[in-house]
Write an enzyme that holds these catalytic residues in place. Structure first.
Site, PDB file in Angstrom:
ATOM      1  N   ASP A 199      -0.847  -5.709   9.297  1.00  0.00           N
ATOM      2  CA  ASP A 199      -1.843  -4.751   8.809  1.00  0.00           C
ATOM      3  C   ASP A 199      -3.099  -5.538   8.453  1.00  0.00           C
ATOM      4  O   ASP A 199      -3.082  -6.378   7.545  1.00  0.00           O
ATOM      5  CB  ASP A 199      -1.286  -4.006   7.587  1.00  0.00           C
ATOM      6  CG  ASP A 199      -2.220  -2.894   7.145  1.00  0.00           C
ATOM      7  OD1 ASP A 199      -3.431  -2.973   7.432  1.00  0.00           O
ATOM      8  OD2 ASP A 199      -1.750  -1.938   6.503  1.00  0.00           O
TER       9      ASP A 199
ATOM     10  N   LYS B 191     -13.382  -0.617   5.900  1.00  0.00           N
ATOM     11  CA  LYS B 191     -13.954  -1.411   4.817  1.00  0.00           C
ATOM     12  C   LYS B 191     -15.026  -2.363   5.338  1.00  0.00           C
ATOM     13  O   LYS B 191     -16.116  -2.417   4.786  1.00  0.00           O
ATOM     14  CB  LYS B 191     -12.871  -2.236   4.108  1.00  0.00           C
ATOM     15  CG  LYS B 191     -11.552  -1.533   3.924  1.00  0.00           C
ATOM     16  CD  LYS B 191     -11.573  -0.536   2.801  1.00  0.00           C
ATOM     17  CE  LYS B 191     -10.590   0.549   3.007  1.00  0.00           C
ATOM     18  NZ  LYS B 191      -9.389   0.712   2.409  1.00  0.00           N
TER      19      LYS B 191
ATOM     20  N   TRP C 212       0.867  -1.183   0.000  1.00  0.00           N
ATOM     21  CA  TRP C 212       0.000   0.000   0.000  1.00  0.00           C
ATOM     22  C   TRP C 212       0.908   1.239   0.000  1.00  0.00           C
ATOM     23  O   TRP C 212       1.860   1.311   0.783  1.00  0.00           O
ATOM     24  CB  TRP C 212      -0.879  -0.026   1.248  1.00  0.00           C
ATOM     25  CG  TRP C 212      -1.847   1.108   1.395  1.00  0.00           C
ATOM     26  CD1 TRP C 212      -2.660   1.629   0.436  1.00  0.00           C
ATOM     27  CD2 TRP C 212      -2.113   1.851   2.589  1.00  0.00           C
ATOM     28  NE1 TRP C 212      -3.422   2.634   0.959  1.00  0.00           N
ATOM     29  CE2 TRP C 212      -3.102   2.792   2.278  1.00  0.00           C
ATOM     30  CE3 TRP C 212      -1.608   1.801   3.897  1.00  0.00           C
ATOM     31  CZ2 TRP C 212      -3.607   3.689   3.219  1.00  0.00           C
ATOM     32  CZ3 TRP C 212      -2.104   2.680   4.829  1.00  0.00           C
ATOM     33  CH2 TRP C 212      -3.097   3.615   4.491  1.00  0.00           C
TER      34      TRP C 212
END
Ligand SMILES: Cc1ncc(COP(=O)(O)O)c(C=O)c1O
Length: 397
Positions: free
Chosen positions: A210, A245, A129
């Site tokens: 993560d 999300k 990312w």
């Protein structure tokens, strides 16, 4: 003084959305930004979130500051999501703190690592990312990379990855995506996670996990496989959770940093250092997002609804993956795209070159990140034909 300030370059991903919004082509498609979209191309508010908000509207009775580490009920719920029925979910070796999104969880983790181990380097996957390196650099940490993606097979380069992880010096940190790797959509298998966990244990590096897409891959429990493999092998790790999300709470900024340590006394010390990092950064977290999550998770009915809505989002993404693979085959694509069907989460690496990405935008108003990352959740049944035909046209040059 300010006249001497040089403008910063635009954000690689958010800049694309600005260009998309300005585009007047009625057929335009945005596959760049990292947000879930439903079949109508909208990012919906989940029904369980609306229900929790209704309850909060009547029951919330103060806007006083939250503690530095946020809501205490939420801080107890997060480990249950991470470890399920495992005893670590309620262990005094574990402490979670509420953070404003996964980004702040990563930043607080970085500040903590920097304050406790200033010479540590953080190792990230190639690719990762885009914000990871920026966050770690901003905290004053060095960043290095381990191999991850193999373009030839559109898969994981596990041999190179594990070889590199065996060479990470003790005392450094390794950032791992627990599921739905961003940007490739490729995750290690259960066996590979065991090998990664063994490397972490043997080489004594700190895993920073993560976890931004729990529930978007296979399921809430299944997606935690990598985390649980590592916590079985290692006494210490950090987890950076995001509920942007899986609860659709993007703008409410809700996440958590969780530390697992070897014993309860160490957990207390680590927690105190983490709280010190938070105090000098944003002081204490915003309330609303975490209040929603805590309300949903403390009500069995709301939790059941959340699981169902999460499954709906996951099934839609996986459905779009299958439709895209079939659509590309039907449009006689000059290469095989079946790998997209095997990947998980919102993202895949399409294999498009930056020039092909530019052509897609200029000729067809289809917006993709320049490294070729596509957000599968940005696809709809309605636009699939246009998308596949346009892609094939660009691939054929
Ligand atoms: C891999 C990864 N980590 C962390 C985050 C940060 O999430 P949040 O929006 O909750 O800050 C994202 C968001 O896109 C992400 O993709």
């Amino acid at each position: 003084m300010f006249q001497k300030v040089e403008a910063a370059p635009p954000d690689a991903i958010l800049g694309i959305t600005e260009a998309f919004l300005a585009d007047t082509n009625p057929d335009k498609i945005n596959l760049s930004v990292g947000q879930y979209k439903d079949a109508h191309g909208k990012t919906p508010v989940l029904r369980c979130v609306k229900a929790a908000e209704q309850r909060l509207l009547t029951e919330e009775n103060t806007k006083a500051y939250l503690p530095i580490d946020g809501r205490q009920d939420y801080d107890r719920q997060v480990p249950s999501l991470l470890w399920g029925s495992d005893s670590l979910a309620t262990s005094n070796r574990v402490a979670s703190v509420q953070t404003p999104g996964g980004t702040a969880a990563l930043r607080v983790a970085a500040d903590f690592v920097q304050s406790a181990f200033p010479s540590a380097t953080v190792w990230c996957s190639t690719p990762t990312w885009a914000n990871h390196a920026s966050i770690f650099h901003a905290a004053g940490l060095k960043v290095q990379y381990y191999p991850y993606f193999r373009a030839e097979s559109n898969g994981l380069d596990f041999g190179a990855m594990i070889g590199s992880l065996h060479n990470v010096p003790a005392g450094d940190a390794v950032l791992l995506h627990v599921c739905c790797h961003n940007p490739t959509g490729i995750d290690p298998t259960a066996e590979q996670w065991s090998e990664i966990a063994a490397a972490a244990r043997e080489k004594q590096w700190l895993p920073i996990l993560d976890f931004a897409y729990q529930g978007f891959g296979v399921g809430l429990e299944e997606d935690a496989l990598g985390l649980r493999a590592i916590s079985s092998a290692c006494d210490e790790l950090l987890v950076c959770s995001s509920f942007s999300k899986n609860f659709g709470l993007y703008r409410e900024r809700v996440g958590a940093l969780t530390a697992l340590t070897g014993d309860a006394t160490t957990t207390k010390s680590v927690l105190s250092r983490i709280k010190k990092c938070i105090r000098s950064n944003y002081s204490n977290p915003p309330s609303h997002g975490a209040a929603i999550v805590a309300t949903v998770l403390s009500d069995p009915g709301f939790t059941k609804d959340w699981h169902a809505e999460l499954a709906e989002m996951r099934d839609r993404i996986n459905g779009m993956r299958s439709s895209f693979v079939a659509g590309m085959a039907k449009a006689n694509a000059p290469r095989d795209f079946s790998f997209i069907g095997q990947q998980r989460g919102m993202f895949s690496f399409s294999g498009l070159t930056p020039q092909q990405v530019d052509q897609l935008r200029d000729r067809f108003a289809i917006y993709v990140v320049r490294d070729g990352r596509i957000n599968v959740a940005g696809m709809t049944d309605e636009t699939m034909g246009y998308l596949c035909d346009s892609l094939v046209s660009v691939l054929e040059g």
